[in-house]
Enzyme design. Structure first.
Site, PDB file in Angstrom:
ATOM      1  N   ARG A 121      72.452  74.600  -4.179  1.00 57.57           N
ATOM      2  CA  ARG A 121      73.244  73.062  -4.123  1.00 57.57           C
ATOM      3  C   ARG A 121      71.991  72.222  -3.887  1.00 57.57           C
ATOM      4  NH1 ARG A 121      72.521  69.177   0.074  1.00 57.57           N
ATOM      5  NH2 ARG A 121      74.194  67.926   0.017  1.00 57.57           N
TER       6      ARG A 121
ATOM      7  N   ASP B  69      70.066  68.902  -3.095  1.00 57.36           N
ATOM      8  CA  ASP B  69      70.388  67.724  -2.469  1.00 57.36           C
ATOM      9  C   ASP B  69      69.781  66.477  -2.999  1.00 57.36           C
ATOM     10  OD1 ASP B  69      70.907  66.765   0.444  1.00 57.36           O
ATOM     11  OD2 ASP B  69      68.821  66.260   0.176  1.00 57.36           O
TER      12      ASP B  69
ATOM     13  N   GLU C  37      74.590  67.421  -5.564  1.00 58.39           N
ATOM     14  CA  GLU C  37      74.910  66.104  -4.727  1.00 58.39           C
ATOM     15  C   GLU C  37      74.775  65.141  -5.623  1.00 58.39           C
ATOM     16  OE1 GLU C  37      74.775  64.369  -0.386  1.00 58.39           O
ATOM     17  OE2 GLU C  37      72.844  65.161  -1.173  1.00 58.39           O
TER      18      GLU C  37
END
Length: 557
Positions: free
Chosen positions: A203, A205, A248
């Protein structure tokens, strides 16, 4: 459809579960959760139906930003365990069919990182160029501050270096210079290291900040940073096939589309749908799905092998920054009227159940939406049992409280003295005495068992995440209805946003077909009328998932 497709491109219909190791389960009684604790509770995730575990940062850190201030990208924080503990967790997860991804936080480092300590020590340091320096801050140093309650500038003067450095987040998190070829190579080494250890992806950031080169003096002469994102994706796929990058990217839809790689789909594999999430809360505040419908109709399709990540809550503040001022105030008035419930003037630091006054029918409707809307659902730990926030904890950490396993000491999270815990346990209505895993496992009407059912049906219905979504027009302003189709499979999902009974008539098929609609969440079958319509009665906040089938279909339903 070929089911092998759903295994090859597994992220398109995964169930992703995010947890903070520090607050999940403590095995040695020191008050901090650990990697062994995650392994001890892996069967809870398997029983829930999780297919992908997302670990928040577990790297060495001074812990001034809940682990997002990192001092070693190749390490494991000794409070949480060792590399050996991580490998054991990966082995346990693999045995249960669960892939593991981790946070990739390479926009910045901690100011205690050896790279930065070397960089500030001398202009001749080999790491000096790894950060963004200026003799004087630019005129726009006060614009775009992410944490306005903590910072007043994006640039901080370092006495030892004799220059200002860029920090788009906290001043103790100096930004790495993504334009530096050595930095890019190091990030690839970091990805390669963890991929070799067994992670199935990352994931990523703060992706827009990661690719932002505007702080560089020669920014106008630098190549397109999206080229680097393409290089990262290609590198990861070479090193570990069937890996993914979940980004994100909290931007407007047309801008997010670019981070997928536009039509080529060669950058991020997945992006979070922040716009859809914010529209969901506006619809909940109004008891009217129109805002959510508008967002879904405007949302561009992901690239062929890409996917949107849908969510109700994540580990940060529940941001409402893409709503208008008036819309944001509506959500504040409905779900966070006290200033102490709000954060940065743009979001809420609350979990869903307290916001909905613990109305179980309404909470269950929201999670039914999450699993039936097009995209891949992402859960934040504790959502499956309806945990609440602890507003006594400052800032975003109000929602990062210890996992509530039992009604015993510290909610079964730790045997340590409560004063030694990584974070205080939530008290009151949403505390462990009333909300815990052990009790809900044995309650057939619990939120936990409802979400288990949603996960099973979602995984059995790849049309929901792989198919074409059509918003259905009908005669009720409080009902959200959509049809997902893939090849011959058809799923219809219907949700009532109102707290009263409603009747709705839907066009689900062409006229003349001999069809019936089989309930997937309850017992029952409804005949589709000869004109292709389906009439339904919905209780307050009622939901229905229906598979439309013909006489020759061979589904097990």
């Amino acid at each position: 459809m070929r089911l092998t497709e759903t295994a090859d491109i597994w992220w398109k219909n995964a169930v992703i579960y995010c947890l903070d190791v520090e607050t999940f389960f403590d095995t040695n009684g020191d008050g901090s959760g650990d990697l062994r604790g995650v392994g001890q509770r892996i069967d809870h995730l398997a029983d829930l139906g999780v297919t992908c575990l997302w670990l928040m940062p577990f790297y060495p850190t001074p812990d001034r930003d809940d682990g997002y201030d990192i001092t070693d990208f190749y390490g494991v924080d000794p409070r949480l365990g060792t590399h050996g503990d991580l490998v054991e967790l990966l082995t346990l997860a693999q045995d249960r069919g669960i892939r593991v991804i981790a946070d990739l936080v390479v926009n910045h480092t901690s100011n205690e990182h050896p790279w930065f300590q070397s960089a500030r020590s001398s202009p001749d340091s080999p790491y000096r160029g790894w950060y963004v320096w200026r003799d004087e801050p630019p005129a726009n140093q006060h614009e775009g501050i992410v944490f306005p309650d903590q910072e007043t500038s994006l640039w901080e003067y370092d006495k030892k270096a004799g220059q200002y450095y860029l920090h788009q987040f906290y001043k103790h998190q100096p930004d790495l210079d993504i334009a530096n070829a050595e930095v890019r190579e190091e990030i690839q080494r970091v990805i390669g290291f963890w991929a070799e250890l067994g992670l199935s992806g990352f994931r990523v950031d703060a992706v827009p900040f990661l690719l932002d080169t505007s702080g560089a003096v020669d920014a106008g002469n630098l190549p397109d940073p999206h080229g680097y994102l393409r290089d990262l994706r290609a590198f990861l796929e070479r090193r570990r096939s069937q890996s993914m990058l979940l980004g994100e990217v909290n931007l407007k839809y047309p801008d997010v589309r670019r981070f997928f790689g536009d039509e080529d789909g060669d950058e991020l594999t997945m992006c979070f749908d922040f716009i859809g999430m914010q529209a969901l809360y506006l619809s909940l505040a109004r008891n009217d799905p129109a805002s959510l419908v508008k967002a879904l109709r405007e949302r561009p399709l992901a690239a062929k092998q890409g996917q949107w990540g849908t969510f109700v809550r994540n580990h940060d503040e529940l941001t409402l920054d893409k709503l208008s001022d008036a819309e944001r105030q509506e959500v504040f008035d409905a779900f966070g009227p006290d200033k102490g419930m709000q954060l940065y003037g743009r979001g809420l630091r609350r979990r869903l159940p307290p916001m909905l006054d613990n109305n179980q029918a309404r909470i269950k409707m929201v999670y039914s939406l999450l699993f039936s809307m097009p995209g891949t659902p992402v859960l934040f730990y504790g959502e499956e049992i309806g945990m609440g926030e602890n507003l006594a904890i400052e800032g975003r950490r109000a929602v990062r409280t210890p996992m509530q396993w039992t009604d015993g000491l510290n909610g079964g999270f730790s045997t340590a003295d409560p004063s030694q815990l990584a974070a205080p346990v939530t008290e009151g209505e949403f505390g462990p005495a009333n909300v815990n895993v052990a009790a809900q496992r044995r309650d057939p009407n619990s939120l936990l068992n409802w979400i288990k059912l949603l996960v099973r049906r979602y995984r059995e219905s790849p049309e929901l995440s792989w198919g074409e979504c059509t918003i259905l027009d009908h005669n009720s302003s409080t009902v959200f209805a959509h049809r997902s189709t893939y090849e011959d499979g058809v799923i219809v999902a219907v949700h009532n946003f109102a707290d009263e009974f409603v009747q709705v008539k839907l066009e689900v098929a062409d006229a003349g077909a001999d069809l019936r609609a089989v309930d997937l969440l309850r017992a029952g079958t409804t005949d589709v009328a000869a004109d292709g319509t389906l009439s339904l009665d919905l209780e307050p906040h009622g939901v229905r998932w229906l598979r439309v089938v013909g006489p020759d279909d061979r589904y097990i339903i």
